[in-house]
Design an enzyme around this catalytic site. Structure first.
Site: not given
Length: 329
Positions: A132, A154, A273
């Protein structure tokens, strides 16, 4: 040995070198994986389950590997309680401690370097899930003083399905899969060549991406001001600006998500997620807040493309939800 294979190898190693330079580590310290989840799994399985420790607010990709009685408490401000952690780690056999750099639900920055110092004094190795944090704040592998560090492409605009585990130089790393000698026998399985090349492409824009998060402070500040600071979970903790968890009294998270979605606004009830499910966030629960708060909280995240008009659209729906919540109460 053939030229096509050598070209693929050169492409992969070119990205390996670029990532290593970015983190000021050696190329041999970079292990490519299928993403953050696999990188975490490789790291956590370096020690037996009974000797793994983590905070109570870790991502499930770490939390699910650690026995509940080895999960370390956090303070109400959303950061690890180092005093409690020190007592537990001192009383335990040497193992592995895992703590994330930035929490993916409430945005707090964890005291990784301080934890690493006390954990290593007790003989533990230290893993940091920095997924993160990647692309949002600078990551200095040496300054963090960790042995293992997880990244995912990503998070910096690269493709999904590719990540990396950074290892301390000289650390013997055992693959948790068998069947091939790839990645110096530290991760068996054919490399995702195209994904890794995409990872490299995203790395070239990383400096610009880091700078693009600076204006988000003003946008997040406007949301905080308008909804009220008392509605922001763990606002008092050291944090990144691009994640806010907001409590809406009187309206369940699921209903809030539906209202926002109808207005074309995408928010979540916890980790991004956790797609396809709406459940109370274990992170919010771990802060010791009153019962029910987790079930009335939504996670809002900002990106480089977020504009002031997006914030205004969000706040319009927020105000409408607040009015409904008040009338229902």
């Amino acid at each position: 040995m053939h030229r096509a294979g050598r070209a693929a190898r050169d492409a992969i190693d070119g990205v390996r070198n670029a990532l290593a330079r970015r983190l000021c580590v050696g190329a041999g310290q970079v292990v490519f994986t299928s993403g953050g989840t696999e990188a975490n799994a490789i790291a956590l399985t370096q020690r037996a389950a009974a000797h793994r420790f983590c905070s109570t607010i870790e991502h499930e990709a770490v939390l699910d590997w650690v026995p509940e009685h080895n999960q370390l408490a956090v303070l109400p401000c959303g950061t690890l309680d180092l005093d409690v952690a020190e007592k537990i780690l001192e009383a335990s056999q040497p193992g592995l401690v895992s703590v994330m750099l930035v929490n993916n639900v409430i945005g707090t920055i964890q005291p990784v370097a301080a934890l690493a110092q006390l954990a290593k004094r007790c003989g533990h190795i230290v893993h940091c899930d920095a997924v993160q944090a990647f692309g949002k704040i600078d990551i200095d592998f040496s300054a963090l003083n960790v042995d293992l560090l997880t990244l995912s492409a990503h998070k910096i605009g690269g493709p999904k399905g590719v990540g990396a585990l950074i290892t301390r130089d000289g650390l013997a790393l055992q693959s948790y899969t068998k069947g091939g000698g790839q990645e110096r026998r530290r991760r068996a399985g054919t490399e995702n060549t195209l994904g890794i090349i995409g990872f490299g492409g995203a790395l070239t824009d990383l400096t610009d991406r880091l700078g693009a998060y600076e204006p988000i402070k003003a946008l997040a500040g406007e949301v905080t001001r308008r909804v009220g600071s008392e509605r922001v979970i763990a606002l008092e903790g050291k944090r990144v600006p691009h994640i806010l968890s907001l409590h809406m009294p009187g309206m369940q998270s699921q209903l809030q998500l539906m209202k926002f979605d109808l207005a074309g606004i995408c928010v979540s009830a916890g980790s991004a997620c956790s797609s396809g499910k709406v459940a109370e966030s274990h992170v919010v629960k771990a802060l010791g807040l009153d019962d029910g708060v987790a079930g009335e909280t939504v996670r809002v995240s900002f990106g480089p493309e977020t504009q002031a008009t997006d914030v205004e659209a969000f706040l319009d729906v927020w105000e409408a939800n607040r009015a409904r919540g008040r009338s229902a109460a």
